[in-house]
Motif scaffolding. Structure first.
Motif, PDB file in Angstrom:
ATOM      1  N   SER A  41       0.837  -1.198   0.000  1.00  0.00           N
ATOM      2  CA  SER A  41       0.000   0.000   0.000  1.00  0.00           C
ATOM      3  C   SER A  41       0.872   1.249   0.000  1.00  0.00           C
ATOM      4  O   SER A  41       2.032   1.214   0.442  1.00  0.00           O
ATOM      5  CB  SER A  41      -0.914   0.003   1.223  1.00  0.00           C
ATOM      6  N   GLY A 207      -9.444  -2.586   7.450  1.00  0.00           N
ATOM      7  CA  GLY A 207      -9.360  -3.080   6.077  1.00  0.00           C
ATOM      8  C   GLY A 207      -9.405  -1.994   5.018  1.00  0.00           C
ATOM      9  O   GLY A 207     -10.015  -2.173   3.965  1.00  0.00           O
ATOM     10  N   GLY A 209      -7.764  -0.297   2.146  1.00  0.00           N
ATOM     11  CA  GLY A 209      -6.718  -0.739   1.235  1.00  0.00           C
ATOM     12  C   GLY A 209      -5.521   0.173   1.137  1.00  0.00           C
ATOM     13  O   GLY A 209      -4.368  -0.282   1.201  1.00  0.00           O
TER      14      GLY A 209
END
Length: 301
Positions: A41, A207, A209
């Motif tokens: 990420s 969660g 991303g």
């Protein structure tokens, strides 16, 4: 008097050489970030970049006897937060846009900084510089428009990066007079690492991303270490350059970044800007250089 002038000229030339070298190497960091963006990420790439960068700069600062203590913690924390935000937006942009396109849009940062210097620092500027800022922002729209058609909302990510980085530089101007350049970068990196690590915790928990962490593979660790090393070297070069030459002399050289960014984007990723992107980039660069030259002329009286 003549020898003193010659010595000053030599220092200025040395500073210009260091700045040119730094600007031509900086896109290597961006290319590595774009490469790593396929598996990590943007937040994790930025965080680990600062971890490695700090691990290199801290021993350098200590080994050269630089004063690393500071009483301006709130200012450094704010700088670190804006720097973290800039890196997230920029690396996120690299996941979607070609290097040269993203950096071309990011180049509105000096123009945004001019506006922020008026609002935050109380610096004054006349209608000519204001007009140049407006023209530069129009150039950004010229670059964004075709990219929006191809890449969608990701095209405005470099604008977010430019705004955050301009805020970081505006705050840096406030502390540059009483802080060592390397230590300024060191503390900004330390605080940015803290903010990015906290963001990774949030991203992993919920969660998200763009904020979520993942365990890098062996090759990724190598690329991250290389990115931290190149980042540390370029920041040392930039700090050295500003010690040798006036900021107004060095500032236009940052636009050399587009040359190596375009070359790396083409050689590594097969990307090359279209004619409209080049046209918009030329407008942005011309406006930025005009602002720099205008500031330099006014500073000389």
């Amino acid at each position: 008097m003549k020898s003193a002038g010659m010595a000053g000229d030599a220092r200025t030339e040395l500073g210009m050489t260091a700045m040119v070298a730094a600007m031509l190497v900086v896109p290597v960091i961006d290319a590595i970030a774009k490469h790593l963006g396929t598996s990590l990420s943007p937040t994790q790439i930025a965080c680990l970049r600062f971890v490695f960068q700090t691990a290199i700069l801290l021993p350098l600062a200590l080994g050269t006897g630089r004063p690393i203590r500071s009483t301006h913690w709130r200012l450094h924390a704010a700088r670190g937060a804006f720097l973290a935000g800039a890196m997230i937006f920029l690396i996120w942009a690299f996941q979607h846009l070609p290097l040269a396109n993203a950096i071309a849009i990011f180049f509105v940062e000096p123009l945004i900084l001019t506006l922020l210097s008026f609002v935050v620092l109380g610096e004054r500027f006349g209608p000519r510089r204001l007009a140049a800022v407006v023209v530069g922002l129009v150039g950004a729209l010229v670059v964004i428009r075709p990219n929006w058609a191809e890449f969608g909302a990701a095209s405005i990510l470099p604008l977010g990066a430019a705004t955050c980085f301009a805020c970081y530089l505006a705050l840096t101007r406030r502390s540059a007079a009483h802080e060592d350049p390397i230590c300024l970068q060191l503390w900004a990196g330390i605080f940015a690492t803290g903010f990015l690590a906290a963001a990774l915790v949030v991203g992993g928990t919920f969660g998200i991303g763009v904020l979520a962490p993942a365990w890098p593979g062996a090759a990724a660790w190598g690329w991250l270490a290389a990115m931290g090393l190149v980042s540390a070297v370029t920041h040392v070069l930039i700090g050295f350059a500003f010690q040798q030459a006036p900021a107004s002399t060095l500032a236009p050289f940052q636009y050399l970044e587009i040359i190596s960014a375009t070359a790396l984007g083409f050689l590594v990723f097969g990307d090359f800007p279209d004619a409209l992107t080049w046209f918009g980039t030329a407008i942005i660069v011309a406006a930025g250089i005009y602002v720099f030259m205008r500031e330099r002329r006014l500073a000389r009286g």
